[in-house]
Design an enzyme around this catalytic site. Structure first.
Site, mmCIF file in Angstrom:
data_model
loop_
_atom_site.group_PDB
_atom_site.id
_atom_site.type_symbol
_atom_site.label_atom_id
_atom_site.label_comp_id
_atom_site.label_asym_id
_atom_site.label_seq_id
_atom_site.Cartn_x
_atom_site.Cartn_y
_atom_site.Cartn_z
ATOM 1 N N SER A 14 0.824 -1.212 0.000
ATOM 2 C CA SER A 14 0.000 0.000 0.000
ATOM 3 C C SER A 14 0.857 1.260 0.000
ATOM 4 O O SER A 14 0.349 2.362 -0.155
ATOM 5 C CB SER A 14 -0.933 0.002 1.212
ATOM 6 N N ASP A 63 -2.394 -9.611 7.896
ATOM 7 C CA ASP A 63 -1.186 -9.426 8.699
ATOM 8 C C ASP A 63 -0.255 -10.581 8.344
ATOM 9 O O ASP A 63 -0.473 -11.719 8.775
ATOM 10 C CB ASP A 63 -1.554 -9.448 10.188
ATOM 11 N N SER A 142 18.023 -6.404 2.881
ATOM 12 C CA SER A 142 18.538 -5.054 3.147
ATOM 13 C C SER A 142 20.055 -5.132 3.207
ATOM 14 O O SER A 142 20.611 -6.201 3.479
ATOM 15 C CB SER A 142 18.006 -4.551 4.497
ATOM 16 N N TYR A 155 16.629 -5.936 13.684
ATOM 17 C CA TYR A 155 16.384 -5.726 12.246
ATOM 18 C C TYR A 155 17.485 -6.398 11.431
ATOM 19 O O TYR A 155 17.209 -7.109 10.452
ATOM 20 C CB TYR A 155 16.324 -4.226 11.948
ATOM 21 N N LYS A 159 17.056 -9.389 8.636
ATOM 22 C CA LYS A 159 17.421 -9.228 7.221
ATOM 23 C C LYS A 159 18.592 -10.139 6.836
ATOM 24 O O LYS A 159 18.650 -10.631 5.701
ATOM 25 C CB LYS A 159 17.734 -7.757 6.927
HETATM 26 P P1 NAD Z 1 7.187 1.111 4.407
HETATM 27 O O1 NAD Z 1 7.050 1.301 5.867
HETATM 28 O O2 NAD Z 1 7.021 2.262 3.494
HETATM 29 O O3 NAD Z 1 6.250 -0.067 3.921
HETATM 30 C C1 NAD Z 1 6.152 -1.252 4.657
HETATM 31 C C2 NAD Z 1 4.860 -1.899 4.278
HETATM 32 O O4 NAD Z 1 4.681 -3.067 5.079
HETATM 33 C C3 NAD Z 1 3.655 -0.997 4.539
HETATM 34 O O5 NAD Z 1 2.776 -1.104 3.446
HETATM 35 C C4 NAD Z 1 3.016 -1.610 5.792
HETATM 36 O O6 NAD Z 1 1.630 -1.408 5.866
HETATM 37 C C5 NAD Z 1 3.337 -3.060 5.555
HETATM 38 N N1 NAD Z 1 3.220 -3.842 6.775
HETATM 39 C C6 NAD Z 1 3.750 -3.581 7.999
HETATM 40 N N2 NAD Z 1 3.411 -4.564 8.870
HETATM 41 C C7 NAD Z 1 2.670 -5.449 8.157
HETATM 42 C C8 NAD Z 1 2.043 -6.671 8.473
HETATM 43 N N3 NAD Z 1 2.134 -7.197 9.719
HETATM 44 N N4 NAD Z 1 1.343 -7.321 7.513
HETATM 45 C C9 NAD Z 1 1.242 -6.805 6.259
HETATM 46 N N5 NAD Z 1 1.833 -5.658 5.895
HETATM 47 C C10 NAD Z 1 2.538 -4.993 6.830
HETATM 48 O O7 NAD Z 1 8.611 0.441 4.189
HETATM 49 P P2 NAD Z 1 9.529 0.283 2.904
HETATM 50 O O8 NAD Z 1 10.694 1.142 3.110
HETATM 51 O O9 NAD Z 1 8.755 0.356 1.660
HETATM 52 O O10 NAD Z 1 10.015 -1.208 3.188
HETATM 53 C C11 NAD Z 1 9.681 -2.307 2.364
HETATM 54 C C12 NAD Z 1 10.710 -3.403 2.620
HETATM 55 O O11 NAD Z 1 12.001 -2.934 2.247
HETATM 56 C C13 NAD Z 1 10.816 -3.804 4.099
HETATM 57 O O12 NAD Z 1 10.998 -5.191 4.186
HETATM 58 C C14 NAD Z 1 12.062 -3.065 4.557
HETATM 59 O O13 NAD Z 1 12.678 -3.690 5.644
HETATM 60 C C15 NAD Z 1 12.898 -3.138 3.298
HETATM 61 N N6 NAD Z 1 13.960 -2.140 3.219
HETATM 62 C C16 NAD Z 1 13.676 -0.808 3.213
HETATM 63 C C17 NAD Z 1 14.716 0.112 3.124
HETATM 64 C C18 NAD Z 1 14.484 1.591 3.114
HETATM 65 O O14 NAD Z 1 15.462 2.352 3.222
HETATM 66 N N7 NAD Z 1 13.266 2.066 2.975
HETATM 67 C C19 NAD Z 1 16.035 -0.339 3.043
HETATM 68 C C20 NAD Z 1 16.285 -1.706 3.050
HETATM 69 C C21 NAD Z 1 15.235 -2.599 3.122
#
Ligand code: NAD
Length: 253
Positions: A14, A63, A142, A155, A159
């Site tokens: 989302s 979830d 990550s 975290y 990862k």
């Molecule tokens: P974000 O917070 O923008 O999005 C995370 C999504 O996960 C949201 O849509 C949230 O509603 C959903 N979510 C959370 N708990 C949930 C649950 N229990 N069930 C279903 N959905 C759930 O984060 P993002 O930055 O887009 O992260 C996406 C992925 O990328 C994650 O796994 C994050 O660890 C990884 N990541 C992000 C970054 C960064 O810098 N943004 C870097 C490395 C890895």
């Protein structure tokens, strides 16, 4: 179109990286199950934007840290679309907490979603993939899974677990035409880290720029989508257990 008529589940789509991958998959011809946990309006808006562009998508509340909800979600998508070809394990939670403030609850929240949920979603779909002759897993790990960072041990554990679980699953499932791979993003500008990019964070953002040879502090979510399409496509059919780092070069030094 590189994913024409494939059906993809993208967890946590989302917003952030998941939203970008869902939209790109749809643009590449996939039917996309958009998953949300707490934000139905945001998920509806992702679905609408895909449909407005001529694509096919539907929103599902689940979830994905809970096995029962994963199983119901997978069954609903198979019922609606007939099959699932691609699973993107993307939903994740990141807490900045030093060692001595890491409680069992903080540990469990991150491990349950970022690692346990990823495993059980794959396990749930394996019988289906045996029936249809194969499948693709793209998990989002990550650079906190390929290296250690301070103030986020749980975290990093989750990862790092994704990176090696990806190899383990590939070792077992590759023979069944199931590709299991991962993407390790660096800093990506999403709601996950909005609190360290806004007003008052200028010094931090400037520091982050010095961490990459490209001088980019935060990549865009769309920067992850080309690799996500590649790993879900037939071009990657002989790639197994790999983690592709997409970090603007952070990891080169
Ligand atoms: P974000 O917070 O923008 O999005 C995370 C999504 O996960 C949201 O849509 C949230 O509603 C959903 N979510 C959370 N708990 C949930 C649950 N229990 N069930 C279903 N959905 C759930 O984060 P993002 O930055 O887009 O992260 C996406 C992925 O990328 C994650 O796994 C994050 O660890 C990884 N990541 C992000 C970054 C960064 O810098 N943004 C870097 C490395 C890895």
């Amino acid at each position: 179109m590189r994913l024409k008529d494939k059906v993809a589940i993208v967890t946590g789509s989302s917003m952030g990286i998941g939203e970008a991958i869902a939209k790109r998959y749809a643009a590449e011809g996939a039917k996309v199950a958009v998953n949300y946990f707490k934000s139905p309006d945001a998920a509806d808006s992702v679905v609408k934007s895909i449909q407005d562009a001529g694509g096919n998508a539907k929103a599902y509340k689940a979830d994905v840290s809970k096995i029962a909800e994963i199983e119901k979600f997978a069954a609903d998508v198979i019922n609606d679309f007939g099959q699932v070809d691609i699973l993107v394990n993307n939903a994740g939670v990141f807490r900045t907490v030093p060692v001595m403030e890491t409680t069992e609850e903080i540990w469990d929240e991150q491990l349950d979603l970022n690692l346990k949920g990823y495993f059980f979603f794959v396990k749930t779909l394996v019988p289906h993939w045996r029936e249809i002759g194969g499948g693709k897993v793209v998990s989002i790990s990550s650079i906190a899974g390929t290296g250690g960072f301070p103030n986020c041990p749980a975290y990093c554990a989750s990862k790092g677990g994704v990176v090696n679980m990806t190899r383990a699953l590939a070792a077992e499932l590759g023979v069944e035409n199931i590709n299991v791979n991962s993407i390790a993003p660096g800093n990506v500008a999403t709601p996950l880290n909005a609190h360290v990019r806004g007003p008052g964070s200028e010094e931090y953002v400037e520091l982050m720029k010095t961490f990459t040879p490209t001088g980019i502090a935060f990549l865009d979510p769309e920067d992850m989508t080309g690799t996500a399409v590649f790993l879900a496509s037939d071009d990657a059919k002989l790639i197994h257990g790999e983690t592709i780092i997409v970090d603007g070069g952070w990891s080169v030094w």
